[in-house]
Structures are given as C-alpha cells and as structure tokens.
Design a protein around this motif. Structure first.
Motif, mmCIF file in Angstrom:
data_model
loop_
_atom_site.group_PDB
_atom_site.id
_atom_site.type_symbol
_atom_site.label_atom_id
_atom_site.label_comp_id
_atom_site.label_asym_id
_atom_site.label_seq_id
_atom_site.Cartn_x
_atom_site.Cartn_y
_atom_site.Cartn_z
ATOM 1 N N ILE A 1 6.304 2.783 -0.784
ATOM 2 C CA ILE A 1 6.021 3.039 0.636
ATOM 3 C C ILE A 1 5.915 1.704 1.374
ATOM 4 N N GLU A 2 5.226 0.769 0.752
ATOM 5 C CA GLU A 2 5.091 -0.539 1.412
ATOM 6 C C GLU A 2 6.453 -1.229 1.530
ATOM 7 N N THR B 1 -8.782 8.041 4.013
ATOM 8 C CA THR B 1 -7.342 8.122 4.262
ATOM 9 C C THR B 1 -7.040 8.712 5.648
ATOM 10 N N TYR C 1 1.794 13.077 -2.924
ATOM 11 C CA TYR C 1 0.717 12.499 -3.734
ATOM 12 C C TYR C 1 -0.424 13.497 -3.740
ATOM 13 N N VAL D 1 5.029 10.457 3.195
ATOM 14 C CA VAL D 1 4.177 10.833 2.068
ATOM 15 C C VAL D 1 3.245 11.949 2.511
ATOM 16 N N PHE E 1 3.070 3.950 -3.878
ATOM 17 C CA PHE E 1 2.569 3.228 -2.705
ATOM 18 C C PHE E 1 3.236 1.859 -2.563
ATOM 19 N N ALA F 1 0.512 -0.131 2.985
ATOM 20 C CA ALA F 1 1.534 0.890 2.755
ATOM 21 C C ALA F 1 1.349 2.069 3.704
ATOM 22 N N LEU F 2 0.126 2.532 3.827
ATOM 23 C CA LEU F 2 -0.127 3.686 4.701
ATOM 24 C C LEU F 2 0.251 3.352 6.145
ATOM 25 N N ILE G 1 -2.638 -0.819 -0.397
ATOM 26 C CA ILE G 1 -2.545 0.607 -0.070
ATOM 27 C C ILE G 1 -2.650 0.808 1.441
ATOM 28 N N PRO H 1 -6.248 8.283 -1.323
ATOM 29 C CA PRO H 1 -5.710 7.015 -1.846
ATOM 30 C C PRO H 1 -6.286 5.783 -1.150
#
Lengths: 421, 966
Positions: free
Chosen positions: B426-427, B472, B142, B434, B423, B454-455, B451, B441
């Motif tokens: 990712i979740e 982030t 990303y 990533v 994202f 997800a992270l 988000i 993000p």
C-alpha cells in the motif's frame, strides 16, 4: 521659661494622632492649641459609614473626647476655622479675627470633597460625604425619602450607598468607570463586588456620566440625568467622586503646594517651622486619602516636633478595605497588570473569593483580594518591605504569615528592618 | 434508540429479520437466556447471556455468566469475560459503537453519516474503479481472527473467487501463523494435536512465551486445578519476564529474549546426554532426526546456555521433566511473534517428537490462540497463502479443487500479500484500496509509522468495525458499522479445535449489520459488474447457509466436519474437529495412532540454526523491549477499554523496568523516561517491576495512541508497535512484534499536568475520544478512564513548556472544568502554574494541576475516596506532595470483581499472620498456612472469589508477607 507654642490647624485624625505621638515622646515640650472647624472633638471619620449603616453611634466613633484635651492641657477651639497664616510674624488668624503666635505650626486641614460642576449641584438634598454633618443629613433624608443616587462607585460612595440601602432607601450608584472601585480593584474583583452588592439591592449604572441634577417640584433635587439621557429618581444625591487636599490656607501663606502642601521626609513644609500631615500633605508627589499613611506620617512628624529627628517617612503602600459588612475587599499596591508584571490568581467560584497578587522582579508589588481578606495585611507588609518573595511564591496564596513563618522563613525576621526606622 | 433507526424492510440484513431468522425471536418471558461464546481470547469459553425485554420490545443484554456445560470453561469466566455484559451496555454503545454508515469525502474532514445504500454505492464504485484501472491485485482485504468462521469464509471467497486476488490476510498473521507453519512443517498439517483435557493428564506442563495467568486465565485456572489434583505435576515456565504465571511455576527459566531455539536445542542436547530421548518413537514415527542431531551435536552447550542467560542445572531440570512427561506444552506469542517464529515452533515440537510426548493423554504441543477464532480463519483458508479446509494456495491441485467447488475458472496462483507485505505494498502504491474488517492495523502492526504512511497513501480505505473510534478510523474513507458480540450468529473454533456457536442475545446496535451480510451486499454489487448475467457466487440467506458450504469443503480433509451441523451443536453443545460423517462426537486428541499428516505418515524433525533477534541490541540500543498483555485488557482495547473498571488493575500506560535499571537511570516510579529505538522514540512513565531482568523493559501491547501519545518527529507516537521492526518470518510471514532494541534515558520535563475528574454518567468515553486529538500538542500525554461506580478520566501531560492558553482551556472544558464551571482556581502564568479543583458538597470531584503537580497524589486520594475535606478548601490548591490535612490513603484495586484495594488485602494478611502462634509463622509452615490465609481473604474480603484472575497476585502477597514476618 514658657514652653514653645505648637498650633495645630485641624482637629481630625491626622492632627490629633500626631499630638498623641508627640505626647508619648515629649509630653512637656509644647504649649498646644488645636483649631477645629467642626464642633466635635476628634472622631474616627472612617467609621462614619458604620454610623450611617446603623452599626455604630456617633458616640462610638469619638477618638478623643473633650476630657482628653483637658487632661493633656491642650487648648481646643472647636467650630473655629483658621483663616490666615503670617509666616514672617509666626502668627495665625482665626475666623473670629483673633491671632495666635506659634513656634511650630502643624497643618492638618484634611481634604475637601470634589463636587461635580454640573447644573443642580446647589439643590437641596445634594450632599458630599465627608463629615458628621453630611452623615446626619443623609440619615435624616433616609427617614423621609425613598430614592437616593450616589455618584461615584469608589470606596466612599459604595459605603454611603450600602448605608443608605440599609436605612431603607432605594439606591442607584452612578459610576464613570467600567467597574467599581477601579482605582483599588481589578475588573474581576470589581465585577464580583457589583454582583454581591446587587444581591443586597443596590442598582448600578456603570460607565455612566452624570450631566445634571434636576429639581423636583418641591425645589429639592428630584432626579439625576445621565449622558445616556436616562433620568434616575433621586430625593438624595451623594457625590463621592473624590477628594482634593485642602490647601487654601497654606497656599495663601505662600507655602509651595502641588496637590497638597509639599512636605519632605520629615513632613516639614518649605517653611521649617511649619509641618503638614494627613490628606492635605503631598509627600513625594503623593497625597494620601487613607488612614494608614496618616498614622505613619503622624509618627514621623511627632518625632521631629519632639526634636528627636530620628524617623523618616518614605511613603506608604496604599491599602484599601471596604467597610461594608459581609463584603471583604482589600487592595494594596500596584494591582493592575502591565508589561513587566506577573499575576498570580486564585478564585473560589462557589464562595466568591478572588485574589490577585502582582509580582515584579520577584517582589510583591500589589494585591487585590475579594471575599476573604485575611491575608491582606501580610501582603501589604510584603509589599512595603519589598522583599524577594521567590521562596514564598508558590505558597503565599494559601498560607497566612503565622503558618509561613513556621513553614518557610518568618517574613518579619527574614527581611531588613522597616524602611521608616 | 436503535428501534427507530432500523433499516427499511426491503434492505437485506436488517437486524430484526436476522435475529428472527436465527431463532432469537423475543421470547414471551421478561428474561431470556442465550448460550454463546466469549469474544476475547482463544480459550473460547462458553457464556450464558441473559437479556431482558425492554420497553421498546427489544432484547437488551443484562448479564453474563459462564456456561457450566461448556467444555472450555465449565462455568468459569475471567475478569474480562465476566464483564462482557457491561461492555454491551447502551451507554457504552452510544459512545463507542458505530450506528450508521459514514463517508468521509476528504481525508481529515469529519465523517458524514450516510445510508447503507449510499455508503455501499460510494465504496463499491471506488473499489470497482480501482479494480478496472489497476487490476485485481491493486485491492486487498485485511480482516480479523475475531470474525466468525462464516464471516471469514465469505470474505475469503469474495477475494479469491470474485475479485480474483489472493490479497486477503488477517491479523491472525500477527498471532498464529508461526504456529501454523510450525505444525505444518513438523506434523504435516495445521492441526493442534492436544486438547485442554490433557492438562488433567499431564505430568509436566511446559509453558513458553505465554502468560496464561493474564492472557488465558480460565485455562490457567484449569491448570491450577490440575496441580491441586496432582501435586506431582511440574509446571515449567519459560519467559523473559517473571510474570504471574512464572511466579507460580515449579521451575522458571527467565531466558533472554529471542533465545528460544538455543534453549530447545540445549534441552534436546541434555536429553540426549542423559539418554532421555525416546529412540523407539524417533525411529518408528519420525524422519529427519539425523540432520537435527548434527545441528545439536555441533552446538556448544555453554554457548547455548549463555545465549539463553540460564544455568545448566535449571535447563537440565527442565529437560528431564519434559522428557519424563507426559508433557503438554503451551505457548503463544513469545514463540510466534518472531522473525524466526517457525523455527521456534519446530524446535519446540522437536522436543515432543524426540521424547515421544505427543499423541497420548497429557502430551503434545498445544498452541494457545490469542483470538477467539484464529483457528476458524485457518480452517476456511482466509489468508493470503491458504485455501479452504487447510488447502494450500501454492498447490495447483488444491487451487483447482476449490475453483471447481466455487464454480469459477481458476483461483489466481500468485500468493497474496501477507499483513506486513500488504501495508508495504500500500505504501509502495501497488495496492490502492484496502478493506479493513474488525481489526485495527493503525495499532497492531509493527513499525507503526510506516503503517500510518501507508494508510495515508491508500486511495481507498474501507473500515468495517463495530467500534467507530479505533486508531484506524481517522484514516478511513468509508465506515461500515458491524454487529458485535452478543449480536452475531455463527461459529468459532478455539485453541483445542472446539467449534462453538456464537448466538445473538440482542439486536445489532443502531443500523449495524453482520460482517458476512455487509460482505454479501458488497459482493453482489460487484458481481453485477464483474460477472454480469452469471449466477451469484453468494447464494446465502443466513450464517448457517455459509457454514454448510464451508462444511462441504472439509470433506475428506484433516478437519473434516461433514458429520456436524448447527443442530448437533445445538443439541450436544460444542464439538471438536474432526467430526466426519458418521461420527457421534469430535476427536479429543490427534495422532494417537502416531500417524502424522505427512505423505509418509512420519512427523518431521526440523533442524533450524538459532538466529539472532531481528532487531538485536548493540552499544547504541543496549536494552531489549518486549511487549505483552495486561490482565484485564484485551488487544487494542476497543471493547475492554470501554469499561473504566478494566483499568483498575493497570491504571495507566507505563514501561516496566527492574529496580537496578531504574536506579541506574535515576528514575522513580511514575517519572517519564525517553524510550528510543531504531524506528521511533516515545516518552513513557516508568514502573518498577520485579518481573523484569536487568536490561529488559516491557510495555503492554494495548497502549496505542488512542490512550497515550505525544509529539514525534513526523507527527505523533503510536505506542509500543512504533518500536518493532517489520522483519517477518520467512515461512510464516509473522512479524517480530515481541522484541526490539532500545535505549532508555530519564526525561525530566519541567511542565507537568495531572488532572482527574468524575464525569457525568455515560460521557467519559466520548470525552476521552475528543481529548485524544490533543495528545500531539504535548511531549507526552495520556488519558485513561478510572472508577467503578462513578466513572472518571485521568489526564496527564508533560512538556518543556506550558501549552497555548486556548489549548489548555479547551482541555479543561472537556474535563468539565471550563471557565463557566464553579471551581477553585489558582494561576501563576509566569511559572506555568494553573490549578483547578472542583468540589461538590465539600467533596473533590475533579482537579487539574498544571505546572507543578505533586499534589496529584493526595488530591486523587480525596477524589477517589469521596470523603469530605476537613481543612480550609483553599489549601486544596496548595502545591506539594503533602496534603494540608487528613487524607485516607488509597491503593490500586487488585481484585476487580469485588473492587478490593491492595492495601485492604495486605492489611488483612498482616493481621491474619500476626494472629498466628509463632510456631505457625515458621518458614516450614508457610506453604501449609498460605492456602488457609487465601481462603480467609476470599471469604472475608471477597477478593479472588469470583473470576480468580487476581489469585496469583493474592498468593504472592501472602508469600511476601509470610516471608517478611519471619
């Protein structure tokens, strides 16, 4: 017809103040005789510290000179102790054995300094700090000796220590509690006070217990021995650990005494003809050692001696002011926090100003001020009146009463009349 | 300091060697000038950077000025660009830049500094492990529209050629992708037809969904200049808010959010009704008009006008002016950031086609890019659905061409995940690693709570950024410190296709490396495993070698730059594409022959049906929240936010409401309101704004949880993007970051905490970063810097109750008002009152008011004025909004360049107006006098005389004062 006889035992501030109040109300009512054990007329005991510090002379502190007694036709017997009271015959006997009849007897015998029951307390150079004689002995010692130890870091002890320091002595204060003036100050203020006094050259041993006074070769006191084992050089030892009401005379006469001669709200003892005021009296379980309550008592007592019977004494808010030039300390009321109380704090680290107000149920119950005590009397009044301070709460730390009376409601007029009227 | 930390010489990409390789060898003289490009918006202004040789023998940026020869700005810079040098100052870098690689062995634990070699080993081993277990599509990149073209090209090749995944997308997806798909649908290619110079030839400038006065100030000044040169030029602004741009327009259409397609269709209908369309152009150069006409014919004009909240007269005037032309339209996120963004773009281009306003001087659609190199990213195909040089991933011929060019068997045909989808994947766990480069993000994507989930879910998060303190960063496992503006070498392309060089004027900070160099190192490590024994796909030695490969991909394409090279850019300055072999200059304007990039050469009318907002208002959420920019901030503020002065114009977070709405809510300026939407709820201070229509609220997009936050149901609030839905445009995949439905209620929190303190030089940012961790201890908290010379921090928190004693004490200590500092203190614990004032030489240098904080107003004035107090200092602690003595009032700094306060300006305007004879104050004379007054202000106070960003506001103040004096 001859006037009734009023005999006053004690020529100190409480007794003579009562006479002054009485003369205002009923100047002709009594034939008055005053017995005093010291050779002086009535002087301001509170100002002994400035005398010691060299800021006042003994002459300065006389409140009522001999002429005053004469002018008011008061018979003054100085240097004359009263040894006994015969209540059934209403006579007193003095140290010379002479007797005198009374119709009213006012006991104003004050208090005695407490002396530690430790070895060496009888040595030369070991003093209390109570009267002109003690002050003179301290002044004399300061001119000849170097080292002084003051036992007791309370109000009186610190004033003595400061005075002696100003007189050039190297003074160490030995204090049993963890901070100075612990009965008047909280730890923060006590610590600020210690720091300030240290800057003036005083030394301190806190949380320190004195176990003995040790003689020098001359036989005079030479050192103070602490429980820690430390010995502090001392050519002069001043004990200022407290006072106890002087009730020997009253007790011998069978008057009920409990930490003072027990009096009611008119300052009358259990014997209707006998009154007691000042440090020797115990009102509602409290014996006062400060001047303001004495004056309040004097007013009430005089009212009754004058036969008016209007006033009642309901106790005083204790307020303390340390009389050391440049250090302003003030405390009043219940200033230690405990459950149910709330604290409001203010401090200015730069100028070392600290204030604590203690509030319970929206009433101010205590104040402890260090560094700037201007608002002290106002706080004392708020405590005494017991008024609801919620409207003042957010500003009372900052505004003096004058400004508050403009900004908020005037505290004097917004509250009920004083309780003692 | 970075000199000692330089990487060992055997490691590739050390700063000294890169700097030398790129020609920025320390010069003999003490002052060195470097031509480069501003790193903020898509206007792409040229800058001249001065750097001086320090005692350590290294160059240090000392000042920046506009490049008078750069075609984008001709020497002008805005308030952001003109402070670039300050953002590169060593004391800023020390607090905000990443200087060494870092590894976090466990989420939530602190960073551990690492060598480049160890960080690369750590990241590449975990990356490869995930690749081997779950295949190429389990990883994603990303990246960012702030990367240079060369960086972008390399990352794209890394993903699509080496990793074998198309999971590479960029924050340009949040910015320009609807413009891209609009151009492609309508004109056949992602080529911006017009250029900045068209402003000088336009008869009508149609600005829609953009506030260039704030977001593209230098271009806006060029527009202002064009208006001066051509008084008959008509400027139309379409916006839900009366922005500074709208305020100065000849015609302002304050539309309801989301109604753009209705408006464009209505304008077309009115053009048809008045026979203003260019039927010749339509017949000869377009297709699809019949289908569009059917849609337009079936559309009730009154319905359309009602949807827009506009009257017929205004829209008719706009339609006439548009048709009359020559018409240049400028737009930005107001059209693009929408779940029907492509439709909005094509509907606008329809107007150009229907009226023939394209392919001639002064006419055409000119999308403004928000990022400095969004265009470059598009050119190299650095997105999930693109391939280099405007090739389509979905096109097998394009895939095959690029596979052959790169020397790999194939480019995967499966389209990659676009930003929002990425994202979501990712979740969902389908993407497990990533690599985030030069973007944030955890601030910028919609539905921030998703988000953050997800992270947290990702197995591996690699963060590559110049700044270590972005929102982030806490979610990352590895941090690669990258070089930043003033340190990088390469090229960027601005909004009007102009390619400019970016050059280094000082070495990279600490051990930071160029983005492409980091990607190169990583790629080579992966190659040894993924392509053992094969020749490297990445034979690059410097930025130019990458650019040359990029250039080769463009041959024969619409953006052909075969004739261009670094030497020409060096010699002739910036050039527009296309610039094919044999060309002597770039091409200003496209489609002047009216042959479009479609197979049949005809531009295509599209016939979208108007659609509702993705998150439409209803009875439960009756208001609309829109987002946008502040004048002096840029994006997530990782760079502008390092400068306290950048906060002077908009000092603290707020939500803008119109007077009527505020009145109805019973809110006055500064009071907190609770903003609740379908996804989130956040407290924000209200600001009363004349720009808002009733029912419309506005929050600047910059205010992430790095500046303002508070407790939330599942953690903490993340700022405006918590509110926006993940709804994306079906074609462009751009999310609807502009509109959300909300309700607003007054929030009365009994416990307040306002603090402001001047800090030691070079410490405010570090303190601010540490204070952020406490935001979630309160219902509401913010922390922003302030000040011009001496920098301070403002802290505000509100809650239902006082925090724990230790938390309050820790925050006070961070603010320089801890227990050991000499202060004035007041405390009433029962009432939650705690007030501190710090004095230095009789002047207030800090205060903290907890509990009741009304005195903040005058204490702040005392602090900022630096005047000695004239009353007993204990009263500084007294409560209440009335000062205990004389306090000179202070107001907002309006002109940031000259640090001029608004009150000084209004006072001077007042005196200038009152000095005029009565006849000159008449309304009829106002327009004539206003420029004279403005010039007086510029010369006397210095405001508005430098970057000019504040001029719209100055003019408004003059106008208001003139109006009031009549």
């Amino acid at each position: 017809m001859s006037r009734p006889k009023l005999v006053v035992v004690g020529n100190g501030m409480a007794g003579v103040r009562t006479l002054e109040e009485l003369l205002k109300r009923a100047p002709e009512r009594y034939a008055i005789t005053v017995f005093g054990s010291e050779p002086h007329p009535n002087y301001n005991r509170i100002l002994l510290s400035p005398v010691l510090a060299g800021e006042r002379t003994l002459e300065d502190i006389v409140l009522n000179d001999f002429a005053w007694y004469q002018d008011h036709a008061i018979e003054l017997r100085t240097g004359c102790r009263v040894d006994a009271i015969d209540r059934s015959r209403r006579i007193i006997r003095d140290a010379t054995g002479a007797t005198m009849h009374y119709d009213r007897l006012l006991l104003a015998t004050g208090s005695l300094p407490i002396m530690l029951p430790i070895p060496g307390r009888e040595l030369e150079g070991v003093l209390a700090y109570r009267d002109i004689a003690d002050t003179q002995a301290m002044l004399e010692a300061s001119s000849r000796y170097r080292h002084a130890v003051v036992i007791g870091g309370g109000l009186l002890g610190l004033e003595a220590a400061c005075g002696l320091t100003l007189r050039g002595m190297q003074v160490t204060v030995v204090h049993l509690a963890g901070w100075l003036m612990e009965r008047q100050l909280d730890e923060t203020a006590g610590t600020l006070l210690r720091q300030s006094l240290e800057e003036r050259g005083l030394a301190f041993r806190l949380a320190a217990k004195t176990t003995a006074l040790e003689p020098a070769q001359s036989g005079r006191v030479g050192a103070v021995r602490l429980a820690s084992g430390e010995a502090i050089a001392a050519d002069l030892v001043v004990m200022a650990i407290g006072i106890r009401p002087n009730t020997a005379l009253a007790e011998a006469a069978g008057l009920p005494c409990r930490q003072g001669v027990v009096v009611d709200d008119t300052l009358q003892t259990y014997d209707p003809r006998i009154y007691a005021v000042g440090e020797c009296a115990n009102h509602r379980g409290q014996a006062y050692g400060l001047v303001a309550p004495l004056f309040e008592q004097a007013r009430v007592c005089a009212d009754h001696l004058a036969g008016l019977g209007r006033l009642h004494y309901r106790g005083s808010v204790l307020a303390t002011k340390l009389k050391v030039t440049g250090i302003d300390v003030f405390s009043a009321g219940h200033f230690q926090a405990d459950p149910g109380t709330e604290e409001i704090l203010f401090s200015d680290d730069e100028t070392e100003i600290y204030r604590k107000l203690v509030v319970r149920e929206d009433k101010l119950i205590g104040a402890c001020l260090y560094g700037d005590t201007d608002l002290g009397p106002w706080y004392q009044e708020l405590i005494r009146l017991g008024v609801d301070i919620s409207a003042l709460r957010d500003v009372m730390m900052f505004d003096d009463p004058g400004q508050t009376s403009k900004a908020v409601a005037a505290p004097q007029s917004a509250v009920p009349a004083p309780a003692s009227t | 300091m970075s000199g000692e930390k330089a990487s060992p010489p055997h490691e590739p990409g050390t700063q000294a060697s890169l700097l030398e390789a790129s020609g920025a060898t320390p010069p003999p003289g003490p002052v060195h000038e470097t031509r480069s490009t501003c790193c903020y918006c898509g206007v792409g202004c040229g800058v001249i950077i001065e750097s001086t040789l320090g005692d350590d023998g290294r160059l240090r940026i000392s000042s920046v000025r506009g490049d008078p020869e750069h075609p984008a700005n001709f020497g002008r810079l805005c308030s952001k660009g003109s402070t670039l040098a300050q953002t590169a100052a060593p004391e800023i870098a020390r607090q905000s830049r990443g200087d060494v690689p870092m590894i976090r062995h466990q989420r939530g634990s602190p960073w551990v500094a690492s060598s480049w070699s160890d960080a690369m080993d750590f990241a590449s081993a975990r990356f490869l492990d995930i690749l081997s277990r779950f295949g190429p599509d389990s990883v994603a990149l990303y990246i960012s529209g702030q990367l240079l073209t060369e960086d972008y090209y390399l990352f794209n090749k890394l993903a699509k050629a080496l990793l074998g995944t198309n999971n590479i997308d960029t924050n340009s997806r949040l910015c320009m992708s609807s413009a891209v798909s609009g151009y492609k649908k309508s004109l056949g290619a992602d080529s911006v037809p017009a250029c900045y110079e068209d402003l000088d030839h336009a008869g009508t400038v149609f600005i829609v969904g953009a506030n260039p006065a704030f977001a593209h100030p230098v271009l806006y000044q060029r527009l202002r200049q064009a208006r001066q040169a051509n008084p008959s030029l008509v400027v139309i602004v379409v916006d839900p808010r009366r922005t500074d741009s709208a305020d100065e327009a000849d015609l302002f259409l304050q539309i309801l959010p989301g109604s753009d397609v209705w408006l464009f269709h209505a304008m077309l209908k009115l053009m048809q009704e008045e026979d203003l369309t260019d039927s010749g152009f339509i017949a000869q150069h377009t297709s699809g008009f019949r289908e569009l006409h059917e849609v337009i014919a079936s559309l009730e004009l009154d319905t359309a006008l009602a949807q827009c909240g506009l009257d017929r007269e205004t829209v008719t005037r706009a339609a006439r002016a548009f048709a009359l032309g020559p018409t240049l339209s400028l737009w930005c996120q107001g059209l693009n950031q929408s779940a029907s963004g492509t439709d909005k773009n094509t509907a606008l281009i329809n107007l150009h086609l229907a009226s023939g306003q394209i392919g001639k001087p002064g006419a055409g659609p000119l999308s403004l890019t928000g990022q400095p190199n969004a265009m470059g990213g598009r050119e190299v195909g650095g997105m999930a659905n693109l391939l280099p040089a405007h090739r389509e991933l979905s096109n097998p011929i394009d895939r095959d061409a690029i596979a052959r060019f790169w020397g790999v068997p194939a480019i995967p045909s499966e389209p990659g995940k676009t930003a929002v989808e990425m994202f979501e994947a990712i979740e969902a766990g389908t993407i497990r690693a990533v690599w985030i480069v030069c973007t944030n993000p955890a601030h910028s994507l919609p539905d921030q709570r998703a988000i953050h989930r997800a992270l947290a879910k990702a197995e591996l998060v690699i963060l590559q950024d110049a700044y270590h303190d972005t929102a982030t960063a806490p979610a990352a496992d590895v941090f690669f410190p990258a070089t930043s503006w003033g340190e990088k070498e390469g090229t960027v392309t601005n909004s009007d296709r102009t390619i400019s060089r970016v050059r280094a004027a000082q070495p990279g900070y600490g051990q930071s490396r160029h983005d492409w160099a980091i990607a190169l190192e990583f790629a080579r490590r992966l190659e040894t495993v993924l392509r053992p024994g094969a020749a490297t796909l990445f034979p690059y030695t410097d930025a130019e070698s990458i650019w040359l490969e990029h250039r080769a991909t463009t041959a024969g394409r619409d953006l052909d730059i075969s004739g261009l090279d670094y030497a020409i850019l060096e010699r002739d300055g910036p050039q527009q594409w296309p610039y094919p072999r044999g060309a002597s200059h770039g091409q200003k304007r496209l489609y002047e022959d009216h042959v479009f990039a479609t197979p049949d050469g005809r531009a295509r009318f599209c016939a979208p049906l108007p659609r509702a907002m993705a998150d439409p208002p209803d009875r439960r959420y009756p208001m609309t929240l829109t987002s946008g920019r502040l004048r002096d901030q840029w994006h997530g503020m990782s760079r502008t936010g390092t400068l306290a002065r950048a906060f002077a114009h908009a000092p603290r977070p707020c939500i803008d409401l119109c007077t009527a709405d505020a009145h109805e809510l019973g809110v006055v300026a500064g009071e907190l309101v609770r903003v609740t939407g379908r996804r989130a709820s956040q407290l924000l201070p209200a600001q009363i704004s004349a720009a808002q229509r009733p029912g419309q609220a506005f929050v600047a997009m910059h205010w992430s949880d790095a500046y303002v936050s508070g407790r939330a149901r599942d953690g903490w609030t993340h700022g405006p993007n918590d509110f926006f839905a993940r709804a994306i445009d079906p074609v462009s995949k751009q999310p609807e970051l502009k509109n959300a439905s909300i309700r607003i209620m007054k929030a009365e929190l009994p416990w307040q905490w306002h603090a402001a303190v001047l800090l030691e030089p070079g410490s405010a940012l570090a303190v601010q970063q540490r204070l952020r961790q406490y935001f979630k201890e309160f219902s509401y908290a913010h922390c922003v810097p302030f000040g011009h010379e001496r920098i301070g921090l403002e802290w505000r928190a509100e809650d239902d109750y006082a925090p724990k004693e230790d938390i309050q004490a820790a925050i006070e200590a961070l603010l320089g008002m801890g227990a050991e500092v000499g202060l004035l203190r007041y405390a009433d614990a029962k009432r939650g009152q705690r007030r501190l004032v710090r004095l230095e030489e009789g002047r207030v240098t800090g205060f903290s008011l907890a509990g009741e904080a009304a005195a903040e107003i005058w204490l702040r004035q005392l602090l900022e004025s630096g005047e000695e107090i004239s009353f007993p200092k204990r009263r500084l602690l007294a409560p209440g909004a009335n000062p205990p003595g004389q306090v000179a009032p202070r107001s907002r700094i309006l002109c940031n360049c000259a640090a001029v306060e608004q009150t000084r300006i209004t006072d001077r305007i007042q005196s200038l107006i009152s000095a005029l004879p009565a006849a000159e104050r008449a309304p009829a004379r106002a327009a004539t006098r206003a420029p004279v007054i403005l010039e007086c202000l510029k010369s006397e106070l210095g405001c508005g005389a430098q970057c000019g960003s504040c001029v719209p506001e100055l003019r408004r103040l003059v106008r208001e004062a003139q109006h009031a004096s009549v």
